[in-house]
Scaffold this motif. Structure first.
Motif, PDB file in Angstrom:
ATOM      1  N   MET A 196       0.817  -3.982  -4.628  1.00  0.00           N
ATOM      2  CA  MET A 196       0.386  -3.432  -3.265  1.00  0.00           C
ATOM      3  C   MET A 196       1.302  -3.304  -2.276  1.00  0.00           C
ATOM      4  O   MET A 196       2.022  -4.455  -2.350  1.00  0.00           O
ATOM      5  N   ASN A 197       1.446  -2.503  -1.358  1.00  0.00           N
ATOM      6  CA  ASN A 197       2.494  -2.272  -0.291  1.00  0.00           C
ATOM      7  C   ASN A 197       1.927  -2.924   0.919  1.00  0.00           C
ATOM      8  O   ASN A 197       0.863  -2.522   1.427  1.00  0.00           O
ATOM      9  N   TYR A 198       2.785  -4.161   1.520  1.00  0.00           N
ATOM     10  CA  TYR A 198       2.177  -4.608   2.705  1.00  0.00           C
ATOM     11  C   TYR A 198       3.269  -4.211   3.970  1.00  0.00           C
ATOM     12  O   TYR A 198       4.448  -3.869   3.751  1.00  0.00           O
ATOM     13  N   PHE A 199       2.703  -4.301   5.164  1.00  0.00           N
ATOM     14  CA  PHE A 199       3.765  -4.127   6.366  1.00  0.00           C
ATOM     15  C   PHE A 199       2.992  -5.097   7.296  1.00  0.00           C
ATOM     16  O   PHE A 199       1.849  -5.272   7.596  1.00  0.00           O
TER      17      PHE A 199
ATOM     18  N   VAL B 109       7.987  -8.846   2.128  1.00  0.00           N
ATOM     19  CA  VAL B 109       7.102  -7.793   2.978  1.00  0.00           C
ATOM     20  C   VAL B 109       7.997  -7.447   4.154  1.00  0.00           C
ATOM     21  O   VAL B 109       8.397  -8.191   5.105  1.00  0.00           O
ATOM     22  N   SER B 110       7.940  -6.082   4.367  1.00  0.00           N
ATOM     23  CA  SER B 110       8.674  -5.608   5.391  1.00  0.00           C
ATOM     24  C   SER B 110       7.907  -5.732   6.681  1.00  0.00           C
ATOM     25  O   SER B 110       6.689  -5.953   6.607  1.00  0.00           O
TER      26      SER B 110
ATOM     27  N   GLU C 197       3.962   6.651   0.351  1.00  0.00           N
ATOM     28  CA  GLU C 197       4.649   5.547   0.663  1.00  0.00           C
ATOM     29  C   GLU C 197       4.171   4.680   1.698  1.00  0.00           C
ATOM     30  O   GLU C 197       4.863   3.640   2.050  1.00  0.00           O
ATOM     31  N   ARG C 198       3.236   5.180   2.382  1.00  0.00           N
ATOM     32  CA  ARG C 198       2.616   3.947   3.571  1.00  0.00           C
ATOM     33  C   ARG C 198       2.251   2.881   2.967  1.00  0.00           C
ATOM     34  O   ARG C 198       1.735   2.945   1.918  1.00  0.00           O
ATOM     35  N   PRO C 199       2.281   1.725   3.549  1.00  0.00           N
ATOM     36  CA  PRO C 199       1.641   0.364   3.103  1.00  0.00           C
ATOM     37  C   PRO C 199       0.175   0.561   3.039  1.00  0.00           C
ATOM     38  O   PRO C 199      -0.470   1.293   3.560  1.00  0.00           O
ATOM     39  N   LYS C 200      -0.373  -0.117   1.988  1.00  0.00           N
ATOM     40  CA  LYS C 200      -1.781  -0.094   2.092  1.00  0.00           C
ATOM     41  C   LYS C 200      -2.641  -1.100   2.734  1.00  0.00           C
ATOM     42  O   LYS C 200      -3.671  -0.990   3.069  1.00  0.00           O
TER      43      LYS C 200
END
Length: 111
Positions: free
Chosen positions: A1-4, A20-21, A52-55
């Motif tokens: 999973m993508n985080y920001f 984490v960016s 490409e956006r964080p979830k």
């Protein structure tokens, strides 16, 4: 999973240590710019493509207070990223519920 993560310098650096960016912000204008860039709201040119956006978008309570109206509008639209609030470097802000308090309230029991 993508985080920001969007928050104070120390928080963003700490999340960066685990990959984490994030964006360091100090005022409403910076916070709003970072929020719009990550979510693609407002036609921001530097916004990542939808896939490409964080979830999950992690905001400190301080940033969340700066963007209260924008966050409510975003959550009503039920779009990704999911917004999660965490305490800032100085701990919970007075008058804000903790995650544990919210769970207790939802479940109706205290462990």
């Amino acid at each position: 999973m993508n985080y920001f993560v969007i928050g104070e310098r120390e928080i963003v650096l700490a999340f960066g240590l685990v990959g984490v960016s994030g964006a360091v912000v100090a005022n409403r204008a910076e916070a709003l710019d970072a929020f719009n860039r990550v979510t693609g709201k407002g036609g921001t040119m530097n916004a990542p493509a939808i896939e490409e956006r964080p979830k999950v978008l992690i905001l400190t309570e301080e940033v969340s207070m700066l963007l209260e109206d924008e966050i409510v509008d975003w959550q009503r639209g039920a779009k990704y990223p999911l917004i999660v609030e965490i305490p800032g470097i100085n701990g919970h802000l007075s008058g804000r519920k903790t995650l544990t308090d919210s769970i207790r309230e939802a479940v109706g029991i205290q462990v």
